[in-house]
Design a protein around this motif. Structure first.
Motif, short mmCIF file in Angstrom:
data_model
loop_
_atom_site.label_atom_id
_atom_site.label_comp_id
_atom_site.label_asym_id
_atom_site.label_seq_id
_atom_site.Cartn_x
_atom_site.Cartn_y
_atom_site.Cartn_z
N LYS A 139 44.32 42.80 41.46
CA LYS A 139 45.54 42.35 42.14
C LYS A 139 46.75 42.79 41.32
O LYS A 139 46.61 43.16 40.14
CB LYS A 139 45.54 40.83 42.29
CG LYS A 139 45.55 40.08 40.96
CD LYS A 139 45.55 38.57 41.18
CE LYS A 139 45.59 37.84 39.83
NZ LYS A 139 45.61 36.36 40.02
N PHE B 67 44.42 39.94 48.40
CA PHE B 67 43.96 41.11 47.67
C PHE B 67 42.44 41.10 47.49
O PHE B 67 41.91 41.84 46.66
CB PHE B 67 44.64 41.20 46.31
CG PHE B 67 46.13 41.42 46.40
CD1 PHE B 67 46.63 42.70 46.61
CD2 PHE B 67 47.01 40.36 46.34
CE1 PHE B 67 47.99 42.90 46.73
CE2 PHE B 67 48.38 40.56 46.46
CZ PHE B 67 48.87 41.85 46.66
N LEU B 68 41.74 40.25 48.23
CA LEU B 68 40.28 40.23 48.10
C LEU B 68 39.64 40.77 49.37
O LEU B 68 40.26 40.86 50.43
CB LEU B 68 39.78 38.83 47.76
CG LEU B 68 40.35 37.60 48.48
CD1 LEU B 68 39.93 37.56 49.93
CD2 LEU B 68 39.90 36.34 47.77
N SER C 184 40.10 45.73 47.32
CA SER C 184 41.24 45.15 46.59
C SER C 184 42.19 46.23 46.11
O SER C 184 43.42 46.07 46.14
CB SER C 184 40.73 44.31 45.41
OG SER C 184 39.95 43.24 45.86
#
Length: 749
Positions: free
Chosen positions: A142, A181-182, A202
């Motif tokens: 991230k 962001f996953l 990600s």
């Protein structure tokens, strides 16, 4: 020190033989410290929370993960260089990287250019390839876990990295990672399917965010972001077309459809040109990194923050402090009325440089939470020189602004004002600037209030990327506004002439204007008022310029020439109140009875010699001859504006013996607005508070609705939108009467 906060009581003095220099931040896993080894090397040392230290399962995972992370060798990873899973409180150490996170860089300075994003993606893909080759999955790629260094990015934080295929870190139904962001498989807590393709997903989110400033699955709330990640297509608005195929591939819902790291590197290499000479990062990030680096290297070893305690006691106190920091601001704050005298302190002016440290209004805590962060704004002012009336008025306005901000119950931080007096002397002004630059707690400077050594001061603040916001610096200095860190919140000569042109051409409708050019009297040859009126004649009519050759020349001949030309209006183009008074007397002697106008400096006050009020020398010396004159200014009389009457009332209550804000105390409300404008942009992108350079960027992008005018900057040039800050005063009955914004005056006076 920017990026590092002081150690707190209860923090250890050293960990693993490394001397702690300060705090870098607090996270869910523990406290991160900046440390120096006996050999002088810098490290980031993470001390885990006590509740984790007492969990045997955590210690097993911690040992396994630190051992695995220590085997990683990619240049673009920040490896674990030392750790002690068996310590009373486990810790790990990594090399210290002084650059900002990608999250902070985009938040503070906007999206990165495509060439920077391609360079970053190439290197992060290489780092992930090394992670995956070691049988690990990072699981939390991230923006906050990517640091930007001068030579490239660094991927950090293996706190939740694990061996591929193992499930020890994942409880049933627990989502591991950062929403937005996953990967979909992480969002659905399907731990068995989480693997290298999850990191690729990600990475795709990170690259889209870096190049557009937008999260591709952002939905505000966490639940909404998770839903969009699983069920909806990404929002790639603002992404260059050349990157879309790659990012769509990385963001495929099916892990098997995503490219591997080798394919990502190949796709990013296409169209990736050699990096510019200044490096892979855009301005001003290299300067920020260099600033952080030099500041960190200069950090002294601090005194121990607290008496030595037993290891268990110290660890408990560290964890408790970290928890309190993570919880944030107090739940209840005392309110303080605007203008409360005790909170504002007492000014000291006179001999030497004077530093004022104002107490925060309403800053007392209830004792159940940690104090709010406190940010310092400097006021660089002439408080005892020739223009001290301007400086003292701005100091009062700034104090009220600090009191107002600190009285707000929902404020995220407290403000402190530090005031230094340059006494109107260029050498002293340079020393004041150096002191503000050296004081790492100062995040922005309001001022200078005068012009002594202005160009040199602008250069000093610019080199330090310390924002310099001025409301009263002479408008002819405005070409310096091209500097990144200089903010002149007032009209320059080109713009201020609009006040003359509109009144003469639209309101008065004169077709014949005379100009008495008295610039030679004060050496103001670069002052643009004369040239601008000649270029744009009021009402498209005639303009006659009568130039005064020297400061010793009288004004009677020019006055007679104006009368004989039958001009309907005359503009005095000069900056001396005394010379303007001579002009007014000369015009009266020759019988000129048309409209007479002058610029702002003619109305500047003369400071009182003792405890009396300042006076307006133009009115004092011209007497009845000043009657009827009009002056164009960049400051308002707040008592005569609906939006600022409360300010005028509070000012009078707090400073009952001071002249009222307006002609004899100009720029008081403008200073108030400017300080709150600065405050409105202050946000902390890390535990260490706001960076100077990021504050500079935010200021240029911000809009603030002040009491007397909006503070805004053109999106294309970054220049201050000045037209809203021009006002008219009419001199009548021995006073300067405020008429309002020049655009609101529709009838001749």
């Amino acid at each position: 020190m920017s990026g590092v906060r002081s150690l707190r009581p209860g923090d250890p003095a050293e960990i693993g033989g490394r001397t702690l220099l300060g705090r870098l931040g607090v996270g869910g896993m523990g406290v991160v410290y900046l440390a120096r080894s006996p050999g002088g090397g810098l490290s980031a040392v993470k001390l885990v929370r006590v509740e984790h230290a007492t969990d045997p399962a955590f210690r097993v995972r911690f040992r396994r993960e630190t051992e695995a992370a220590a085997r990683l060798s990619s240049r673009w990873l920040v490896p674990v260089t030392d750790a002690d899973p068996e310590a009373a409180v486990p810790w790990l150490a990594t090399p210290f990287v002084p650059g900002p996170s990608l999250a902070a860089a985009v938040d503070d300075h906007g999206p990165l250019p495509e060439h920077s994003v391609r360079a970053m993606g190439l290197r992060l893909a290489e780092a992930l390839a090394d992670v995956h080759a070691a049988g690990l999955v990072h699981r939390d790629v991230k923006p906050g876990n990517i640091l930007l260094a001068l030579d490239g990015p660094r991927l950090i934080d293996f706190g939740i990295a694990r061996a591929d295929g193992l499930t020890a870190l994942t409880a049933s139904g627990l989502v591991i990672g950062s929403p937005g962001f996953l990967a979909p498989e992480q969002a659905q807590a399907r731990s068995a399917t989480v693997g290298p393709p999850s990191d690729v997903f990600s990475l795709g989110c990170v690259l889209a965010y870096a190049v557009s400033g937008r999260r591709p699955f952002d939905a505000g709330a966490v639940a909404g972001s998770l839903f969009r990640t699983v069920h909806e297509e990404p929002d790639l608005t603002g992404t260059p077309a050349s990157l879309l195929p790659l990012l769509r591939g990385c963001l495929a819902k099916d892990p098997e459809q995503r490219p591997d790291t080798a394919a990502i590197r190949e796709a990013l290499a296409v169209g990736h040109s050699p990096e510019p000479e200044h490096g892979w990062l855009p301005t001003p990030l290299p300067g920020l990194i260099a600033e952080r680096t030099s500041a960190v290297l200069a950090l002294p070893v601090p005194e121990p923050p607290a008496p030595e305690t037993e290891p268990g006691e110290r660890a408990t106190e560290v964890a408790a402090t970290a928890d309190a920091t993570a919880r944030g601001r107090p739940s209840r704050r005392r309110m303080v009325r605007l203008g409360l005298g005790a909170a504002l302190g007492t000014s000291m002016t006179g001999g030497g440089l004077v530093a004022l440290r104002l107490a925060e209004s309403g800053a007392a805590d209830d004792g159940d939470r940690t104090p709010l962060p406190r940010y310092t704004i400097g006021l660089h002012a002439d408080l005892s020189g020739e223009l001290r009336s301007l400086g003292q008025a701005q100091e009062r306005g700034a104090r009220l602004a600090v009191a107002h901000h600190n009285a707000a119950e929902d404020r995220p931080f407290d403000l402190r004002l530090t005031v230094l007096d340059d006494r109107g002397d260029a050498d002293r002004a340079a020393r004041v600037a150096d002191r503000f630059v050296a004081n790492r707690e100062v995040v922005a400077v309001l001022g200078p209030t005068g012009e002594s050594g202005f160009a040199d001061l602008a250069k000093r603040y610019e080199q330090a990327l310390l924002p310099m916001v001025t409301v009263s610096a002479p408008p002819r200095l405005a070409p310096l506004a091209a500097r990144q860190a200089l903010f002149q919140l007032r009209a320059n000569e080109t713009d201020s002439v609009s006040g003359f042109l509109r009144y003469l051409g639209t309101v008065l409708r004169t077709t014949h204007t005379a100009v008495i050019d008295d610039r030679a009297a004060t050496g103001d040859e670069d002052w643009g008022l004369v040239e601008r009126i000649k270029q744009v004649p009021p009402a498209g009519g005639r303009v006659d310029v009568h130039r005064i050759a020297t400061a010793k020349a009288g004004l009677d001949n020019a006055a007679r020439a104006v009368r004989d030309s039958e001009a309907r209006a005359v503009v005095y183009a000069g900056t001396s109140p005394s010379r303007a008074a001579q002009c007014a007397l000369a015009l009266r002697r020759v019988g000129f009875d048309g409209t007479r106008m002058a610029a702002e400096p003619v109305l500047y006050p003369r400071p009182a010699d003792s405890d009396g009020a300042p006076t307006l020398p133009f009115l004092e010396e011209a007497g009845d001859a000043a009657e009827g004159w009009l002056c164009v200014t960049t400051y308002a009389d707040p008592s005569r504006l609906r939006t600022s009457r409360r300010f005028a009332t509070a000012y009078a209550e707090r400073f009952p013996d001071a002249p009222a804000p307006g002609p004899t105390a100009p720029f008081a409300v403008e200073s108030y607005d400017a300080l709150l404008f600065i405050a409105s942009t202050l946000r902390s992108s890390s535990d260490s508070g706001p960076e100077r350079s990021s504050t500079t960027t935010r200021l240029r992008r911000s809009r603030y609705d002040g009491l007397v005018k909006p503070i805004d900057f053109a999106s294309d040039t970054g220049d201050f939108e000045r037209a809203a800050g021009l006002f008219l005063y009419h001199l009548e009955g021995g006073e300067a009467v405020f008429l309002g914004n020049y655009r609101d005056v529709s009838e001749p006076v």
